[in-house]
Scaffold this motif. Structure first.
Motif, PDB file in Angstrom:
ATOM      1  N   UNK A  30      70.091 -89.749   8.965  1.00 34.28           N
ATOM      2  CA  UNK A  30      71.147 -90.745   9.070  1.00 34.28           C
ATOM      3  C   UNK A  30      70.869 -91.627  10.271  1.00 34.28           C
ATOM      4  N   UNK A  31      70.897 -92.912  10.058  1.00 31.61           N
ATOM      5  CA  UNK A  31      70.615 -93.833  11.155  1.00 31.61           C
ATOM      6  C   UNK A  31      71.916 -94.289  11.788  1.00 31.61           C
ATOM      7  N   UNK A  32      71.812 -94.856  12.976  1.00 31.13           N
ATOM      8  CA  UNK A  32      72.990 -95.395  13.636  1.00 31.13           C
ATOM      9  C   UNK A  32      73.268 -94.691  14.944  1.00 31.13           C
ATOM     10  N   UNK A  33      74.285 -95.157  15.652  1.00 25.57           N
ATOM     11  CA  UNK A  33      74.618 -94.603  16.953  1.00 25.57           C
ATOM     12  C   UNK A  33      75.244 -93.222  16.818  1.00 25.57           C
ATOM     13  N   UNK A  49      71.349 -95.020   0.831  1.00 29.52           N
ATOM     14  CA  UNK A  49      71.865 -95.672   2.042  1.00 29.52           C
ATOM     15  C   UNK A  49      73.380 -95.564   2.131  1.00 29.52           C
ATOM     16  N   UNK A  50      74.073 -95.654   1.001  1.00 27.36           N
ATOM     17  CA  UNK A  50      75.532 -95.497   0.993  1.00 27.36           C
ATOM     18  C   UNK A  50      75.909 -94.059   1.347  1.00 27.36           C
ATOM     19  N   UNK A  51      75.134 -93.100   0.839  1.00 31.54           N
ATOM     20  CA  UNK A  51      75.404 -91.703   1.166  1.00 31.54           C
ATOM     21  C   UNK A  51      75.292 -91.478   2.670  1.00 31.54           C
ATOM     22  N   UNK A  52      74.268 -92.106   3.290  1.00 27.93           N
ATOM     23  CA  UNK A  52      74.117 -91.996   4.734  1.00 27.93           C
ATOM     24  C   UNK A  52      75.339 -92.533   5.461  1.00 27.93           C
ATOM     25  N   UNK A  53      75.809 -93.703   5.012  1.00 28.89           N
ATOM     26  CA  UNK A  53      76.961 -94.337   5.669  1.00 28.89           C
ATOM     27  C   UNK A  53      78.199 -93.460   5.576  1.00 28.89           C
ATOM     28  N   UNK A  54      78.457 -92.945   4.374  1.00 31.57           N
ATOM     29  CA  UNK A  54      79.661 -92.140   4.166  1.00 31.57           C
ATOM     30  C   UNK A  54      79.569 -90.831   4.946  1.00 31.57           C
ATOM     31  N   UNK A  82      74.824 -87.314  14.253  1.00 35.81           N
ATOM     32  CA  UNK A  82      75.244 -86.876  12.917  1.00 35.81           C
ATOM     33  C   UNK A  82      74.097 -86.340  12.076  1.00 35.81           C
ATOM     34  N   UNK A  83      72.877 -86.863  12.289  1.00 35.66           N
ATOM     35  CA  UNK A  83      71.759 -86.409  11.461  1.00 35.66           C
ATOM     36  C   UNK A  83      71.422 -84.952  11.727  1.00 35.66           C
ATOM     37  N   UNK A  84      71.351 -84.576  13.007  1.00 37.92           N
ATOM     38  CA  UNK A  84      71.004 -83.190  13.339  1.00 37.92           C
ATOM     39  C   UNK A  84      72.146 -82.247  12.971  1.00 37.92           C
ATOM     40  N   UNK A  85      73.374 -82.687  13.200  1.00 39.32           N
ATOM     41  CA  UNK A  85      74.520 -81.839  12.858  1.00 39.32           C
ATOM     42  C   UNK A  85      74.575 -81.597  11.359  1.00 39.32           C
ATOM     43  N   UNK A  86      74.383 -82.663  10.560  1.00 39.28           N
ATOM     44  CA  UNK A  86      74.426 -82.512   9.103  1.00 39.28           C
ATOM     45  C   UNK A  86      73.314 -81.592   8.621  1.00 39.28           C
ATOM     46  N   UNK A  87      72.119 -81.716   9.213  1.00 40.04           N
ATOM     47  CA  UNK A  87      71.018 -80.854   8.812  1.00 40.04           C
ATOM     48  C   UNK A  87      71.337 -79.382   9.116  1.00 40.04           C
TER      49      UNK A  87
END
Length: 598
Positions: free
Chosen positions: A417-420, A511-516, A428-433
């Motif tokens: 997941x990209x973004x701040x 990309x929408x899944x990432x945003x949500x 969020x990327x590491x937490x989701x993983x």
């Protein structure tokens, strides 16, 4: 928010009627045709709360009653624009000071919703801050926000900034409602604590006839009419055959003076509307409508079951009676007079919020007086009265905790997941993983062609995409519904087959899944950041902030802190789950705001 409970109850409408003659107030009472019979009742088509007069020394009904008392009428489905239309005014011209319910809302609630039944104000998260003048002015003039970029999306900003998310609208100044896009078009149920605001705080709602509410009061529910055959006084000590009771005990609840909550078994005895002869009888013939002032029965649910809402109320109890008009009000026999063969009926209301429902103990509201041989409404003989289950909003909150999460076991490194970072500096990327890695233990990699359909009340769907986001999530719905054909795609998710890869790509691309997913994690982190850690009596921070965020993602927005109950897949407690996610997050390079800088 704290609001004073209803402590006084309005009375009024002292309505004296016979079977065929209207009272001295023909605008209030009419003789109405129900089937083949004529019954004296209020003019239901034009009955409003403002048409109910207050008694000397008491407030008007619109000041005493809370919106939660009208949940059976669906009052929460109205928007401010709809209610104000009954006054002939534009709600957008009202100022914040004129609408206390709006002033008490936080930006977090309006922009992000609560993740269960509230999606927040429609599309507000997509506006840029500079497009909303009250917000732009507030942030420009507040030293805490001097460095923000007003060109960024409001949703992104609020999700990442707990101070902004917890800011109430009344802190922004006394601006017009129309200054916030779509605020007037948002259903009342999407505002926090709507149940606890009085009717007079919502412009126009007391002017709306009860027949025009979303769940209208109407004659259609009055399918059964009975005749008063006999009026019996307090000398009656027992009576077995009745048509009264409550949702908890049923509606053939016997009366016995020896019971703790029964003073006598005074009642009216019912008969057919006409003398049909000895070979024909109705199910209610010869049965008694027991005096509710003399017999109280079990009622209410949840945290509000024992609430005392009026001077005559008794904890956990409500007067015995029936529901001829549906769940809006319980019709109760309150006085009998054998000397003139008369029976005085009153109404009782109840109050519901996310904690449950009170018994029907808001009353008595004087309603009608009938004489012997009068026709009275009793409703469907074996009716389905209002349930004492928790309100839908609470059921949805609990159901969210029980929806089985089927997570893939593969790594999310390819789909980061990209973004701040979100609230508290969480990635969020590491937490989701970490969440997926822990929940996926022992599960198959494959996506079933016929995955289980899970439902929140009447909203059903499936888990979608690489993060298995459920299609009943309001953020998922909003993302898909914006596209042409999105509504049909969502409806198809209630059917057995899983959507094809092509259709999923069209309506819910990666990309929408990432945003949500980022918004979902951001919402959980924001909530965790605003809570007090019971182990330190300070705001959550550091590893404890990570643990609490993971708890909320696994158990729902209302899961208790450090809960020892099993999470959705029954493999870990909520507490243990949070600890495992934190261990994974720290071992994979994640960062979080430290308690030293908190």
């Amino acid at each position: 928010m704290a609001h004073t409970q209803i402590a006084t109850i309005f009375t009024g409408l002292i309505l004296l009627m016979t079977t065929t003659t209207a009272s001295s107030n023909p605008n209030t009472i009419t003789v109405q045709q129900v089937g083949e019979q004529q019954v004296a009742m209020p003019d239901i088509e034009n009955w409003t709360f403002n048409s109910m007069p207050s008694i000397e020394g008491m407030d008007a009904p619109s000041q005493l009653l809370k919106l939660g008392s009208l949940s059976s009428l669906g009052a929460e489905e109205f928007t401010l624009e709809q209610t104000s239309a009954f006054l002939g005014v534009d709600v957008n011209q009202f100022t914040l000071n004129q609408l206390p319910l709006m002033g008490e809302q936080t930006l977090g609630n309006l922009v992000l919703g609560d993740g269960i039944s509230s999606a927040g104000v429609p599309y507000l998260d997509q506006y840029k801050i500079q497009q909303i003048q009250p917000l732009a002015n507030f942030f420009n003039n507040n030293p805490q926000f001097q460095d923000i970029q007003l060109s960024q999306n409001l949703g992104q900003f609020v999700a990442n900034n707990p101070i902004a998310a917890n800011t109430k609208l009344n802190e922004l100044g006394n601006f017009q409602i129309g200054s916030i896009p779509n605020l007037g078009n948002t259903p009342l149920k999407d505002f926090v604590d709507w149940e606890n605001f009085s009717l007079d705080s919502i412009p126009g709602i007391s002017e709306i006839p009860l027949s025009q509410f979303p769940n209208p009061l109407s004659l259609s529910s009055i399918s059964i009419i009975a005749r008063i055959d006999t009026v019996r006084g307090p000398a009656e000590a027992t009576w077995g055959r009745t048509v009264t009771g409550s949702s908890s005990v049923g509606f053939e609840f016997p009366c016995n003076k020896t019971d703790a909550n029964t003073e006598s078994c005074s009642h009216i005895e019912l008969d057919d509307p006409e003398n049909l002869g000895t070979t024909v009888s109705s199910p209610f013939e010869g049965k008694a409508w027991i005096n509710g002032q003399q017999q109280w029965v079990d009622g209410g649910s949840g945290l509000l079951k024992m609430a005392i809402m009026s001077p005559v109320a008794k904890p956990g109890l409500e007067p015995t009676g029936r529901f001829p008009f549906g769940g809006f009000a319980k019709m109760v026999l309150w006085e009998v007079d054998e000397t003139n063969d008369s029976a005085q009926f009153v109404l009782f209301l109840r109050y519901c919020n996310t904690g449950g429902c009170t018994p029907y103990n808001i009353g008595p509201i004087p309603f009608m007086e009938y004489k012997r041989d009068a026709m009275i409404p009793i409703g469907i003989t074996r009716s389905n009265p209002p349930s004492n289950r928790l309100p839908i909003r609470t059921q949805q909150q609990l159901a969210q905790q029980q929806v089985r999460r089927q997570q893939p076991s593969r790594s999310m490194r390819d789909n980061i997941i990209t973004g701040e970072e979100v609230a508290g500096g969480i990635s969020p990327s590491i937490l989701a993983e970490g969440i997926i890695q822990i929940l996926s233990v022992g599960k198959s990699n494959s996506q079933s062609d016929f995955p289980p359909i899970t439902c929140l009340e009447n909203r059903c769907g499936k888990s979608l995409g690489k993060y298995y986001l459920h299609s009943t999530n309001q953020k998922v719905i909003k993302s898909i519904a914006l596209l042409d054909g999105g509504d049909k795609f969502l409806r198809d998710l209630t059917k057995p087959n899983y959507p094809t890869p092509a259709s999923l790509h069209n309506f819910f691309p990666s990309t929408r899944q990432d945003e949500v997913m980022r918004l979902v994690i951001g919402e959980a982190a924001l909530l965790a950041r605003s809570e007090i850690d019971p182990t330190t009596d300070k705001y959550f921070c550091g590893d404890r902030l990570l643990e609490r965020t993971a708890q909320i993602l696994a158990g729902g927005l209302f899961v208790p802190i450090d809960s020892r109950v099993m999470n959705a897949d029954n493999s870990l407690t909520i507490l243990k789950f949070g600890q495992k996610v934190t261990t994974y997050y720290n071992s994979h390079g994640g960062t979080v705001v430290s308690c030293a800088t908190n």
